[in-house]
Every structure is written in C-alpha cells, then in structure tokens.
Design an enzyme around this catalytic site. Structure first.
Site, mmCIF file in Angstrom:
data_model
loop_
_atom_site.group_PDB
_atom_site.id
_atom_site.type_symbol
_atom_site.label_atom_id
_atom_site.label_comp_id
_atom_site.label_asym_id
_atom_site.label_seq_id
_atom_site.Cartn_x
_atom_site.Cartn_y
_atom_site.Cartn_z
ATOM 1 C CG ASP A 49 -0.350 0.053 2.522
ATOM 2 O OD1 ASP A 49 0.893 0.025 2.599
ATOM 3 O OD2 ASP A 49 -1.090 0.122 3.522
ATOM 4 C CG ASP A 88 0.608 -3.984 2.329
ATOM 5 O OD1 ASP A 88 0.460 -4.618 3.386
ATOM 6 O OD2 ASP A 88 1.285 -2.939 2.245
ATOM 7 C CD GLU A 120 0.630 -0.864 8.045
ATOM 8 O OE1 GLU A 120 0.310 -0.059 8.945
ATOM 9 O OE2 GLU A 120 1.003 -0.517 6.916
ATOM 10 C CD GLU A 187 7.921 0.196 7.377
ATOM 11 O OE1 GLU A 187 6.924 -0.510 7.099
ATOM 12 O OE2 GLU A 187 8.134 1.313 6.867
HETATM 13 O O1 KIV Z 1 3.558 -1.020 1.623
HETATM 14 C C1 KIV Z 1 4.758 -1.360 1.620
HETATM 15 O O2 KIV Z 1 5.464 -1.208 0.616
HETATM 16 C C2 KIV Z 1 5.302 -1.956 2.830
HETATM 17 C C3 KIV Z 1 6.769 -2.237 2.881
HETATM 18 C C4 KIV Z 1 7.586 -1.022 2.871
HETATM 19 C C5 KIV Z 1 7.128 -3.162 3.963
HETATM 20 O O3 KIV Z 1 4.579 -2.228 3.737
#
Ligand code: KIV
Length: 278
Positions: A49, A88, A120, A187
């Site tokens: 995302d 994601d 997340e 992260e």
């Molecule tokens: O959305 C994303 O690209 C991420 C990574 C940076 C881990 O969550």
C-alpha cells in the site's frame, strides 16, 4: 543474474531460513517491474500500500482502494508467475472489520493469485490472524513501524528502541506466531530488536530497515532505483538513478521536437507502392 524457475512458496522460504540463505523481496505495482524482478532472481514481491504515496502521490498509505490493489496485484502476477506474491491489506479493509479483511484476503488469493497477505498488526489482531490462517490464507504480520498508523501519537518513526519496547515487540511477535502467522515483517526497528525477534520465533522474519539478522529483506523498489520523490529512508541501498535517467531522456525528447529533429525519416510510415499499371 539468477532466475528462479520453480515457483517460490512458503516451504521454500522456510527452507531458506533453515539453511541460513537470505531471500530478497521488493515492492511491485506494475507488470514491467514484476517481469524485471523475476528475471533478476527476486524471490518475493509485495504489492504494497506504499503505492498510495509512491505512485498515487497521496501524503500517506491510508487512501489506497482495495479494488486498485487487486487489479495491480493481478498485473504483477502476470509478470512474475514464479515469485512468492504478497498482497498488502489496505486501510480500507483493515478499518472495516474482520469479515472485510477476510473477504479482501480471499480476493487477493483468488482474483490476483497472491500467495499471502500482509497485515499491519497490533496485539489485538491475533484473533484475525488466527481466522485467516484457519481459512488457509498465509498471513504476514507486520510489526514495528506501521505506516497506516501514521496519524497516531507514536507517529511515523522507528520503534522498539529500548529494552522495554523490545520486550513488547518480542511478545507481539510470539503472539502473532502462535495465532498462525506464516511470517513476520519488521519495519524500522534497531538491529538488536530484530535479532531478539528472530531468536524468539520459528517463522521467517522479513526486515524492512531492521538490520542484518532477518531472514529476508524488503525495500520499496522506487527507492532502490532512485525513482521516488524525496529522500529514501536511511536503510535503502540506492542502486540506480532512474529519476535522473528518465528526466534526461524526457528533456532530450523535448529538445528533438522543438528543434525539428524528431520525427526523422526513420520514424515515418512509407506510402504503399503505387499499383502497377498495364
Ligand atoms: O507497503 C509497503 O510497501 C510496505 C513495505 C515497505 C514493507 O509495507
């Protein structure tokens, strides 16, 4: 350049961890990036995302539509059929309750061909991770800095920088593993925090600015290639200067047009030969 011919799956990534072989993950939001990543031997791709900020120009990652992520994940899968593909979970689904997340995860898997979804996660998400895993969906629990929480008091900054918060991170990691997470992603945490997590769980741990002890590493591809707007985070190895290359090529295109050099004879379609007359 090495290219993985066999499809990368969770068993392969677990085997990498067991054998101490590190794996490489990048973000991808389009087909040509996916083709290049597979040809380069990248083992995993994340349709992140982060696209909200990186390609849509939003101030953060919270306003990316799920439907757009599914469409782009499909494009990435077409370009990289052998890579371990991760969708994601966008804020749109995360903020709409567990059933919305499960429906979105099934769309990532069934419509886009993703192998896993990344969420997340905070401590209270263990029930959701458990539901996803019982539904047969490989789930990556994202801990540490969580960009969707950008508006919270803790803000957008490195996490787990002292012993108390490292202990909390390790507890969260164990909780996610027990709930059924297939992997973890950390992260923006110190190397010491990541080492403590890697030592405390059995599942592969992917680092994004989390130091060398992680089993695999991910960065945003645009940052890696020097193709993002603004300065990339300190942990990114900037290995190309795509922004400069693209700007140079565009300026040259403008020059050729304004100076009447383009189009030249080699760029025009010739007329058909006149039909032979008797
Ligand atoms: O959305 C994303 O690209 C991420 C990574 C940076 C881990 O969550």
């Amino acid at each position: 350049m090495s290219s993985f011919r066999a499809r990368v799956d969770l068993a392969f990534l677990r085997q990498c961890k067991a054998q101490g072989r590190k794996f490489a993950m990048l973000t991808a939001y389009d087909h040509p990036t996916a083709v290049a990543a597979q040809a380069a031997g990248v083992q995993a791709l994340l349709v992140g995302d982060s696209m909200g900020a990186v390609i849509l120009g939003h101030p953060n990652t919270r306003s990316v539509p799920l439907s757009l992520m599914i469409t782009l994940a499909e494009a990435v899968r077409r370009g990289a059929p052998s890579i371990y593909l991760v969708g994601d979970m966008p804020f749109e689904a995360m903020s709409a309750g567990n059933e919305a997340v499960i429906r979105a995860a099934l769309r990532f898997r069934d419509e886009a061909g993703c192998d896993a979804v990344k969420l997340e996660t905070a401590a209270q998400h263990d029930a959701l991770v458990g539901k996803l895993s019982r539904a047969g969906i490989e789930t990556i629990a994202h801990l540490g800095l969580r960009p969707q929480s950008v508006l919270s008091a803790d803000g957008y900054k490195a996490q787990a920088r002292d012993e108390i918060t490292i202990a909390e991170l390790v507890a969260d990691a164990r909780r996610m593993e027990s709930a059924g997470a297939a992997m973890l992603l950390l992260e923006a945490v110190p190397a010491e925090a990541a080492a403590a997590v890697v030592g405390a769980v059995r599942v592969p741990v992917i680092g994004c600015g989390a130091g060398p002890s992680c089993d695999g590493h991910v960065v945003v591809t645009h940052d890696l290639l020097g193709w993002s707007i603004g300065r990339p985070p300190r942990f990114v190895p900037v290995l190309a200067a795509l922004g400069e290359t693209v700007r140079g090529a565009m300026a040259e295109y403008v020059r050729r047009i304004t100076e009447g050099v383009y189009p030249g004879p080699e760029h025009v379609y010739p007329m058909r030969a006149a039909a032979a007359t008797t």
